[in-house]
Design an enzyme around this catalytic site. Structure first.
Site, short mmCIF file in Angstrom:
data_model
loop_
_atom_site.label_atom_id
_atom_site.label_comp_id
_atom_site.label_asym_id
_atom_site.label_seq_id
_atom_site.Cartn_x
_atom_site.Cartn_y
_atom_site.Cartn_z
N ASP A 82 0.85 -1.18 0.00
CA ASP A 82 0.00 0.00 0.00
C ASP A 82 0.89 1.24 0.00
O ASP A 82 2.02 1.21 0.48
CB ASP A 82 -0.97 0.00 1.17
CG ASP A 82 -0.39 -0.60 2.45
OD1 ASP A 82 0.83 -0.84 2.49
OD2 ASP A 82 -1.14 -0.83 3.40
N GLU A 143 -5.69 3.42 3.63
CA GLU A 143 -6.11 4.07 4.87
C GLU A 143 -7.60 4.41 4.87
O GLU A 143 -8.21 4.52 5.93
CB GLU A 143 -5.30 5.34 5.12
CG GLU A 143 -3.81 5.10 5.37
CD GLU A 143 -3.52 4.38 6.67
OE1 GLU A 143 -4.47 4.17 7.44
OE2 GLU A 143 -2.36 4.05 6.91
#
Length: 417
Positions: A82, A143
């Site tokens: 990520d 997130e």
């Protein structure tokens, strides 16, 4: 006896360009980007994948990056990192601290991208040792819980090879040199909720002419703390956190509404559903008791699924990590209450393994107060802290975990071993 995958992984990572990886990491850390704004980060990763010989595409699901390396017959293995940062003002004091005000890599995603780039390069350079296809994924917006699903919706598995197995890892607090594997549930589900309390505004000198939503919101915040303590069985794991409460504009004005934002975490859908129902019921009850002119608005926001490792896949990866790093380095910490959207990359039950890499600097760990692991973990900077700073000594090991995990699936065992 060491497996073929472990021996090959050690060979391919014996001479990693650690200094160059450190420079790459420092650059990423210095230039953090928020969810779905990871244009520079994605470009930097794509450059390295292209130089390593991967067919590379960007803009997948917004800012996602995919690199494909086809290397003969064999399984398709997806490795994921990520890329997004957080709206956190950095307080690490590092010489390569964030140059972007109010934004920092407070969760280690810059480290994840560096690990992925290093693994992609090592596996490409050693392609004569394995057979199959590698799918390197730089994922945006973890997130916010949106990135993985956006990539899949944008045709990730129609435009690129569909993986047979997915692998991912995350930097966490803890003494360097340890790797956390759980052959099953490893991360919890998370759901955000917003509540609007409607009152009747007026002058602060005449509260009797109003219905004060601030007072009602305060009662609501307090009462919500009983959801876990009084409505969830002791054997279940659940957390409820009110992270934001907003109301008003001046000290002498009673506002017409108050807003509350909270987050719930659970390890089963049934517990999640009970918690949401309880929040709705308590909000309605408190507003009714206060005489609010309208029922509260309760909105369910972003959600993260549970992350449940395929037991067989995780055990295979954990075993090779134990071989690569030595006895006692792999442990089972049990399920964590943190959440991830990694499993959105695994529709239709695709098997995956997701693990932790402990990354607290040795001097920080030693200086932390506490006599046992839990006390020290509570004392060192954690993910999302403005002081979170993974130790650079984890760069090479984090590459090895990905390389060895991939090779478990890509290297055929030698007969007799």
């Amino acid at each position: 006896m060491t497996s073929s995958a472990a021996r090959t992984a050690l060979d391919l990572t014996a001479d990693l360009p650690v200094s160059a990886l450190e420079d790459f990491y420092r650059d990423l850390h210095r230039h953090p980007e928020l969810s779905l704004e990871e244009h520079r980060t994605a470009g930097k990763l794509a450059e390295r994948l292209e130089r390593a010989g991967y067919e590379t595409a960007d803009g997948i699901g917004g800012t996602g990056v995919v690199g494909v390396l086809r290397n003969g017959d064999g399984p398709v293995v997806l490795l994921r990192a990520d890329m997004d940062a957080l709206p956190v003002a950095e307080e690490t004091g590092l010489p390569y601290a964030s140059d972007t005000a109010g934004v920092m890599h407070a969760c280690g995603h810059d480290l994840h991208v560096t690990w992925l780039a290093g693994a992609a390069e090592a596996l490409s350079a050693g392609r004569e040792t394995w057979s199959g296809t590698l799918l390197m994924v730089g994922q945006p917006a973890e997130e916010t819980g949106l990135g993985a699903a956006r990539m899949v919706a944008d045709g990730l598995y129609e435009r690129f090879p569909r993986p047979d197995v997915l692998l991912g890892q995350h930097a966490v607090p803890g003494p360097t040199g340890f790797y956390g594997h759980v052959p099953g549930l490893i991360l919890s589900a998370s759901t955000d909720l917003d509540i609007v309390v409607h009152g009747v505004g007026g002058h602060g000198s005449r509260p009797e002419t109003t219905v004060d939503p601030v007072v009602t919101a305060c009662f609501l915040v307090t009462r919500l703390q009983t959801v876990v303590s009084r409505e969830i069985a002791a054997g279940e794991s659940a957390v409820l956190t009110v992270g934001r409460i907003e109301a008003g504009s001046r000290p002498n004005i009673i506002p017409a509404e108050a807003r509350i934002s909270l987050n719930i975490r659970s390890q089963s859908r049934s517990v999640r559903d009970r918690m949401i129902a309880a929040v709705r019921r308590i909000a309605a009850g408190e507003c009714s008791a206060a005489g609010c002119p309208r029922e509260p608005e309760v909105t369910v926001g972003a959600s993260f699924p549970v992350t449940v490792n395929d037991a067989g896949t995780d055990r295979r990866v954990a075993a090779v990590h134990g071989e690569v790093f030595g006895p006692g380095t792999v442990l089972d910490p049990g399920p964590a209450m943190g959440s991830e959207d990694f499993s959105h990359l695994a529709p239709d039950g695709l098997p995956y393994a997701y693990w932790f890499v402990a990354a607290t600097a040795p001097d920080v760990w030693e200086a932390a107060p506490g006599d046992d692991l839990d006390e020290k973990l509570a004392a060192v900077p954690s993910n999302h802290s403005p002081r979170f700073a993974p130790d650079l000594s984890t760069l090479a090991p984090g590459v090895r975990t990905l390389v060895s995990g991939a090779l478990v699936h890509l290297v055929q065992p030698v007969p007799g071993h």
